[in-house]
Motif scaffolding. Structure first.
Motif, short mmCIF file in Angstrom:
data_model
loop_
_atom_site.label_atom_id
_atom_site.label_comp_id
_atom_site.label_asym_id
_atom_site.label_seq_id
_atom_site.Cartn_x
_atom_site.Cartn_y
_atom_site.Cartn_z
N ASP A 14 86.73 46.85 29.14
CA ASP A 14 86.27 46.08 30.02
C ASP A 14 84.67 46.47 30.13
O ASP A 14 84.30 46.54 30.66
N ASP A 15 84.23 46.53 28.35
CA ASP A 15 82.65 46.42 27.81
C ASP A 15 82.83 45.82 26.78
O ASP A 15 82.83 46.72 25.49
N PRO A 16 82.16 44.56 26.71
CA PRO A 16 81.77 44.27 25.35
C PRO A 16 81.21 44.67 24.37
O PRO A 16 81.16 44.33 23.31
N THR A 29 71.61 43.87 20.48
CA THR A 29 70.32 43.78 20.81
C THR A 29 70.39 44.04 22.39
O THR A 29 71.37 43.93 22.71
N ALA A 30 69.11 44.11 23.27
CA ALA A 30 69.37 44.74 24.33
C ALA A 30 69.77 43.08 24.79
O ALA A 30 70.06 43.50 26.52
N GLN A 31 69.15 42.32 24.56
CA GLN A 31 69.43 41.16 25.17
C GLN A 31 70.69 40.37 25.09
O GLN A 31 71.65 40.10 26.68
N PHE A 36 76.46 40.74 27.78
CA PHE A 36 77.46 41.84 27.40
C PHE A 36 77.89 42.02 28.87
O PHE A 36 79.16 42.24 30.22
N GLY A 37 77.10 42.84 29.51
CA GLY A 37 77.31 43.03 30.90
C GLY A 37 77.31 42.40 32.24
O GLY A 37 78.48 42.66 32.79
N TRP A 66 86.27 39.77 22.03
CA TRP A 66 86.75 41.22 22.62
C TRP A 66 87.82 40.54 23.48
O TRP A 66 88.68 40.82 23.71
N PHE A 67 87.32 39.29 23.99
CA PHE A 67 87.92 38.83 25.41
C PHE A 67 89.39 38.26 24.66
O PHE A 67 90.75 39.06 25.08
#
Length: 461
Positions: A14-16, A29-31, A36-37, A66-67
């Protein structure tokens, strides 16, 4: 869905971002992590406008893998406006990420020129170029778990989105749009403007990305200038300044939002509220406070009835003691105006369609006050950095009537172009309804030139 991932990397399901770290051995990166969030949420609709080289295509590729890997029978249609963008950029990135897997994991995937299949599963990633002559690029895809990936979305023709509207709007579907903000219309632009309430909207600026060389922005600034559209799009990930007939340019608004507010308002600067009421539907009720060169959005709210909105205005008026409160009296605004008066505050109704102070120049009152606001912004205004206010200010277009009067684009026409009602900007414009002077002997003094409603208000007070 691959059972090995479920077993060995349960946190990645549940977390990319966790999938990128633990399965692909890639630190986002933070972006990218913010993207992803948002995408991890069921039914997510995420739009990213980006400068160049910030890793948006990598983020899309990670999201697709991921998906595919964590959902049973997942379907990931991918598209872009050109074969180059789809095959040489996005598809190449997908291939590169798969090579980062260990040998056992890499063997799960079967990769062809237009499809990536997860073995022993019904899931797949599918590539379709979005060309106007092929409008069904995103059409015909149905699955319980589906993620639409659209790279360089600003360049995808609107007919593609129109054909795929039903599929994209399916409640269970997730949609990820990324692109450079090169157009002032279309589906991608609309995700940040008229339809902004239905999208999670992110900006990948080169200035905030560790993937972009530190001297890239400086080189673009030196060649084109920091105030150029090239710098705006390629570095900041901001839309172009404006269309030719926009009343207020993005450049004007950006300068106003970059200015520093004076430590104290100038002597004699009146305190003014602008109140633009709305009730049902997508529009917001908005209240703006202006004093001298400085203006701030006090609040915006949806669904507030006349009594609640009037009470909210009254609470802020008790705190800030405005010299004048101007209320759009059209429709529901008449009730709000009456309620504010009943609460003991001097308020004046303004009819957007009413007679302007300079009828030889302007078609109606709304055109006149927007023009006054434009001149104020261009001169020395100080605006808070508020993205929604900025979008509202730069959206309306203007033109001239057959007899040379200035007219502002109506809200219905704006909606047909895919833009929301500019509620915050209308509230700010209302503060220019009349010249206002500070309170004298306990009452506001307003220049009443040729405005019958204002005469009546002054007689009552």
């Amino acid at each position: 869905m691959h059972e090995a991932i479920i077993t060995n990397h349960p946190g990645a399901v549940d977390d990319p971002a966790a999938f990128a770290r633990s399965v692909l051995r890639l630190e986002p990166t933070a972006q990218q992590a913010e993207f992803f969030g948002e995408l991890a949420k069921p039914g997510a609709r995420v739009a990213v406008r980006s400068g160049h080289g910030t890793g948006k295509s990598t983020a899309l590729a990670v999201a697709a893998l991921w998906f595919l890997s964590t959902r049973r029978d997942a379907l990931v249609p991918c598209t872009a406006p050109t074969a180059h963008q789809l095959q040489d950029v996005l598809w190449r990135e997908l291939r590169r990420l798969i090579t980062r897997l260990d040998d056992a994991c890499r063997a799960w995937f079967l990769v062809t020129s237009d499809r990536i299949t997860l073995k022993n599963s019904g899931g797949m990633i599918v590539a379709r170029t979005a060309r106007p002559e092929n409008p069904d690029a995103l059409q015909g895809f149905h699955a319980p778990e589906i993620l639409f990936v659209i790279d360089e979305a600003a360049g995808v023709n609107d007919v593609i989105f129109e054909v795929a509207r039903g599929a994209l709007s399916t409640p269970s579907a997730r949609v990820a749009l990324t692109g450079n903000p090169t157009r002032l219309s279309g589906y991608f632009h609309n995700a940040f403007h008229g339809a902004r309430n239905t999208w999670a909207r992110l900006v990948f600026s080169c200035l905030d990305s560790p993937l972009v060389a530190p001297d890239y922005a400086a080189e673009i600034a030196q060649e084109y200038g920091e105030d150029s559209d090239v710098y705006r799009v390629r570095v900041l990930g901001e839309f172009l300044t404006q269309g030719f007939h926009n009343l207020i340019s993005l450049e004007m608004v950006d300068r106003a939002m970059e200015r520093t507010a004076p430590p104290f308002p100038p002597v004699g600067a009146a305190r003014i509220f602008g109140v633009d009421p709305a009730w049902l539907g997508p529009d917001r009720s908005a209240v703006v406070f202006r004093q001298g060169r400085v203006a701030n959005v006090l609040f915006s709210v949806r669904g507030a009835d006349t009594s609640r909105l009037a009470e909210m205005v009254a609470r802020r008026a008790e705190e800030l003691r405005p010299d004048a409160i101007f209320v759009d009296q059209t429709g529901v605004g008449a009730g709000v105006l009456d309620q504010i008066k009943r609460l003991g505050f001097n308020a004046l109704g303004v009819a957007f369609a009413g007679k302007p102070l300079e009828p030889e120049r302007f078609l109606n009152k709304r055109a006149e006050i927007w023009w006054a606001m434009r001149e104020w912004i261009e001169k020395d205004a100080v605006l808070e950095p508020n993205r929604e206010l900025r979008d509202d200010l730069i959206t309306p277009e203007y033109s001239y009537t057959y007899n040379g009067k200035i007219q502002l684009e109506g809200k219905d026409a704006m909606r047909r172009r895919g833009h929301a009602s500019p509620d915050l900007a209308d509230a700010l414009a209302l503060t220019f309804a009349m010249p206002v002077y500070p309170r004298t002997a306990g009452s506001a003094v307003v220049n009443a030139a040729r405005h019958s409603n204002l005469y009546e208000w002054m007689e009552r007070n």
